[in-house]
Design an enzyme around this catalytic site. Structure first.
Site, short mmCIF file in Angstrom:
data_model
loop_
_atom_site.label_atom_id
_atom_site.label_comp_id
_atom_site.label_asym_id
_atom_site.label_seq_id
_atom_site.Cartn_x
_atom_site.Cartn_y
_atom_site.Cartn_z
CD GLU A 1 50.18 74.50 8.45
OE1 GLU A 1 49.55 74.79 9.47
OE2 GLU A 1 50.06 73.41 7.86
CE LYS B 1 52.10 69.05 13.53
NZ LYS B 1 51.03 69.36 12.56
CG ASP C 1 49.81 67.68 9.63
OD1 ASP C 1 49.82 67.58 10.86
OD2 ASP C 1 49.07 68.47 9.01
CD GLU D 1 52.81 69.08 18.01
OE1 GLU D 1 53.80 69.83 18.06
OE2 GLU D 1 51.76 69.40 17.42
CD GLU E 1 44.21 68.16 11.11
OE1 GLU E 1 44.98 68.31 12.08
OE2 GLU E 1 44.31 68.81 10.06
CD GLU F 1 47.61 51.22 8.88
OE1 GLU F 1 47.47 50.74 10.03
OE2 GLU F 1 48.70 51.29 8.29
CD1 TRP G 1 47.31 72.49 0.73
CD2 TRP G 1 48.33 73.36 2.54
NE1 TRP G 1 46.55 73.55 1.19
CE2 TRP G 1 47.15 74.11 2.29
CE3 TRP G 1 49.14 73.72 3.62
CZ2 TRP G 1 46.77 75.19 3.08
CZ3 TRP G 1 48.75 74.80 4.41
CH2 TRP G 1 47.58 75.52 4.13
O1 GCW Z 1 47.59 69.44 10.75
C1 GCW Z 1 47.73 70.78 10.55
C2 GCW Z 1 46.37 71.30 10.82
C3 GCW Z 1 46.36 72.75 11.20
C4 GCW Z 1 47.34 72.95 12.35
C5 GCW Z 1 48.72 72.53 11.90
C6 GCW Z 1 49.77 72.63 13.00
C7 GCW Z 1 47.24 74.47 14.20
O2 GCW Z 1 45.56 71.06 9.70
O3 GCW Z 1 45.05 73.07 11.56
O4 GCW Z 1 47.34 74.28 12.82
O5 GCW Z 1 48.69 71.19 11.50
O6 GCW Z 1 50.07 71.62 13.60
O7 GCW Z 1 50.27 73.71 13.24
#
Ligand code: GCW
Length: 614
Positions: A241, A315, A320, A342, A348, A448, A478
Site C-alpha cells: 500500500e 493476517k 484483509d 495477525e 474495521e 455475518e 484494490w
Molecule cells: O485493512 C487495511 C486497512 C489499512 C491498514 C492496512 C494494513 C494500516 O484498511 O488502514 O493500514 O490494512 O494492515 O496495513
C-alpha cells in the site's frame, strides 16, 4: 478528562490504581495481591523462582495459596488467581507457561493523535505530533495488558508517517520514559519503522545491500537498544500500500528483512515483517490477477531464506480481516520461517465497535484450522483509544481480554473465555449473565448474515468501511471484486479460475474446489455461482442471500431487545444502548441495500414475499 478512572473494564475487582513506585512486576504482583486479598480470608504467598520466567504455578495451601513464578510469572499467576476466583472458574493446575513467547498488540496510532482504523477515540499517548499522555492512564493500560498476558505493545502505526520516524531519533528519550511505565506489567515496547528512513539522513538510497544503509541501521539499532535495552523489536510494513521497501531496489523481502534483522540481532531484537503485500493498483478489468494469491506467491519461494530473528506476520485470511475468509494458505505452507498470526481487534470491517462482534468463536475456528504450532507468535491490531471506556463499545473490551487469554493459551474455549469476561466485568445475576454470554457468542454470526453472507465480502462503503455498498469496491484498484451480474456472482478461484485454491494442502484444496463440499460460508469466496444454484439445504443461492439478510437484521433486533434488559453500570448501559440503536439501523440498511441490489440483478422474487425494493 479523568472519566477513564472510573471505567475499569474487567479490572473492576482491582479498584485502586497501581502506585507509581511499584516499578517491577514482582512489586506490582505484591500490590495486586494486597488489594484483592486484603478483604478476604485467604493468605497468599508469592514465591519468586527465576527458572519459571513468565510461567507460574498456583498451589493451594491450608491458609490460601502459594503463587510461584519468575519475575513476570508471579504477576501472571496473581492475575490468573484473581480471575479464577472472580469468575468462579477452575484454578489453573500445574506449571503454566505461555504457549507463545511474543504476544503483541499493534497500535495504529499516528503522532498527530489520530488512530488509523481506530473506533475508540484518539490516541492514548500521541497528540499534536508529540507524546501526550497521563502516566497514570498508561500504567492502567499496562495493567490491563499484563492482566491477560499481553507482553509487547507496538506504539506507532505500521504506516509510518512523519514525525513518527523521530521515535528512533530525538524522541527516543520519550519512548524510553514510556517504556518504563509499562515495564512493571511485563509489557515491552516495539516500534514500527520506515524502510526508507536512512534517506532522511543524507543517504540517496535505502537499498538493503548497500553498506552505508546497513551501517546506518546498525548505528541506529545500537542507539535505540542502549536507550531501551528490553525493546522487543521493530515492526515493518514494506512494499505494501505504497510503503517503501526492498522491491524498489530489486531486492527480495528476505534481503530487506535480514538486513534489519542483523542490525538488531546483537540486542535480542525481533524483526517482525508483515506479509500483507499485494498489488493495490490493480485494473478492475484484469480478471487474472487475484489478490488473495499474492502473499503466497511472493513468500513461499523465500521460505528458508529469513534469518532466525525474523518473524513473518501474516493476517489470518488472504484478503484483509474480512468477516469470513478461509485461512491464509501461507500459514499452512511456510515451514522454515518463524511466523506470527495477525488478528485485528479493531473492528474495521465488523461494525467498528458500534455493532456487536465478539471474536473468540472466530479465533477458535482459525486456530483449529491452522494448528497452534504453525506459528511462533501472535499479534493483534489494537481496539483501544482515549474514550473513557477504552474500546468505544464497552463490550468490545471482551475482544482485547480474550485475545490475551488466547495468545497465552491457544487452546482456550470461546464460551468459557466470554463467560469469564462477563463475570470479571459485571456482577450480573445468573440469568442476565447467561443472556449476555449467549448473545455475545451469537453476535458474529448475526453480523455475518447481514454483512458477508456466503463469504461475499467487500460490499462496503469505500474508505470508511462501515455500512453497505455492494459495488463500492467493484471498479477500484484494490483487487476487491464481487463480479455480480444478472446471472451469477462470486469469483471462481478453482483451477479453472484464478487457481488460488491450489495454494492449499490437498485436503483443504479438495474440499474448497467443489461447490458441493465447499462450506456455505465460503461458497462465493471460492466459486462463481448462478442465482438459481441449489444449496445443500435445497434453497436457491439467491433465496439464501435474501434469507440471511432478513434473518441477520431480525436477530439483531432480538439481540437488542434482550440486551436492553441487562442491569449494567449507568455509563456502560448508555453507551451500549446508543450503539445498539445504530447497529439496528446499520443492519436494516445492509438488509435492504444488499437484497435490493441482488433483486435488481437477478429479478428473483423472495419466496416468502418479504419487502424488497425494486
Ligand atoms: O485493512 C487495511 C486497512 C489499512 C491498514 C492496512 C494494513 C494500516 O484498511 O488502514 O493500514 O490494512 O494492515 O496495513
Amino acid at each position: 478528562m479523568d472519566g477513564w478512572k472510573k471505567r475499569l473494564a474487567w479490572l473492576r475487582v482491582l479498584p485502586e490504581p497501581v502506585p507509581a513506585d511499584r516499578d517491577t512486576p514482582l512489586k506490582t504482583a505484591e500490590f495486586e495481591k494486597e488489594l484483592f486479598f486484603g478483604g478476604r480470608k485467604e493468605t497468599v504467598r508469592l514465591l519468586k523462582d527465576d527458572a519459571l520466567g513468565e510461567g507460574y504455578e498456583i498451589l493451594p495451601t491450608d491458609l490460601g495459596y502459594d503463587v510461584r513464578g519468575g519475575e513476570t510469572g508471579v504477576l501472571y499467576g496473581v492475575y490468573a488467581l484473581i480471575r479464577a476466583l472472580t469468575a468462579a472458574s477452575a484454578l489453573p493446575r500445574g506449571v503454566r507457561k505461555p504457549y507463545y513467547d511474543l504476544r503483541m498488540l499493534d497500535s495504529w496510532d499516528n503522532m498527530d493523535g489520530t488512530v488509523e482504523r481506530g473506533y475508540a477515540g484518539r490516541s492514548i499517548w500521541f497528540e499534536g505530533n508529540a507524546f501526550a499522555y497521563d502516566p497514570a492512564r498508561i500504567r492502567q493500560l499496562g495493567r490491563m495488558l499484563g492482566s491477560v498476558g499481553i507482553n509487547a505493545l507496538c506504539l506507532n502505526n505500521v504506516n509510518v508517517h512523519q514525525p513518527a520516524q523521530r521515535l528512533l531519533e530525538d524522541l527516543l528519550p520519550k519512548v524510553r520514559e514510556f517504556a518504563a511505565l509499562l515495564r512493571p506489567f511485563g509489557v515491552r515496547i516495539m516500534l514500527s519503522v520506515d524502510f526508507s528512513q536512512p534517506m532522511q539522513h543524507g543517504l540517496d538510497t535505502a537499498d538493503p545491500l548497500d553498506e552505508r544503509v546497513q551501517g546506518w541501521w546498525r548505528e541506529t539499532a545500537k542507539r535505540v537498544w542502549e536507550a531501551i535495552p528490553d525493546l522487543a523489536g521493530f515492526l515493518v510494513k514494506a512494499d505494501s500500500e505504497h510503503r517503501p521497501g526492498p522491491n524498489t531496489y530489486g531486492r527480495t523481502h528476505a534481503e530487506g528483512a535480514n538486513m534489519l534483522a542483523r542490525a538488531i540481532a546483537p540486542y535480542g531484537g525481533k524483526l517482525v515483517w508483515r506479509a500483507f503485500v499485494y498489488n493495490c493498483m490493480q485494473d478492475w478489468r484484469d480478471t487474472k490477477t487475484d489478490r488473495p494469491r499474492a502473499a503466497y506467491d511472493l513468500y513461499m519461494p523465500l521460505d528458508g531464506q529469513f534469518d532466525g530473528n525474523v518473524i513473518l506476520q501474516i493476517k489470518h485470511g488472504p484478503y484483509d480481516f474480512q468477516i469470513r475468509e478461509p485461512l491464509s494458505p501461507l500459514l499452512l505452507g511456510m515451514k522454515k520461517t518463524s511466523l506470527a498470526l495477525e488478528l485485528q481487534l479493531a473492528q474495521e470491517y465488523p461494525g467498528q465497535q458500534i455493532d456487536l462482534y465478539a471474536m473468540p468463536p472466530m479465533w477458535r475456528e482459525i486456530l483449529d484450522e491452522m494448528g497452534k504450532e504453525k506459528v511462533r507468535a501472535v499479534a493483534a491490531v489494537s481496539n483501544l483509544g482515549r474514550d473513557d471506556c477504552w474500546t468505544g463499545h464497552p463490550f468490545a473490551a471482551l475482544n482485547l481480554f480474550s485475545y490475551g487469554l488466547f495468545s497465552w493459551d491457544p487452546d482456550s474455549e470461546a464460551e468459557e473465555t466470554v463467560r469469564q469476561w462477563v463475570r470479571m466485568t459485571y456482577a450480573l445475576e445468573k440469568g442476565q449473565e447467561d443472556t449476555l454470554t449467549e448473545w455475545l457468542l451469537r453476535s458474529r454470526s448475526i453480523y455475518e448474515k447481514y454483512a458477508a453472507s456466503l463469504g461475499l465480502c467487500w460490499m462496503i462503503t469505500p474508505n470508511s468501511h462501515y455500512g453497505p455498498n455492494p459495488y463500492g469496491y467493484e471498479f477500484q484498484a484494490w483487487g476487491t471484486y464481487i463480479r455480480a451480474d444478472r446471472n451469477a456472482v462470486g469469483i471462481d478461484r478453482t483451477e479453472k479460475g484464478t487457481g488460488y485454491v491450489s495454494q492449499y494442502p490437498e485436503k483443504l484444496r479438495e474440499m474448497y474446489a467443489r461447490p458441493e463440499t465447499c462450506p456455505d460460508g465460503l461458497k462465493l469466496f471460492f466459486h462463481r455461482l448462478p442465482y438459481d444454484y441449489r444449496m445443500r439445504d435445497g434453497r436457491t443461492l439467491i433465496q439464501r442471500l435474501y434469507d440471511d439478510h432478513f434473518e441477520g437484521a431480525e436477530e439483531a433486533r432480538a439481540m437488542a431487545e434482550a440486551l436492553k434488559t441487562l442491569e449494567l453500570p449507568e455509563a456502560d448501559k448508555r453507551e451500549m444502548l446508543e450503539r445498539m440503536d445504530k447497529q439496528l439501523l446499520n443492519a436494516r440498511e445492509w438488509r435492504d441495500v444488499v437484497n435490493t441490489f441482488f433483486h435488481r440483478f437477478s429479478g428473483a422474487e423472495d419466496e416468502q414475499g418479504r419487502k424488497i425494493y425494486d
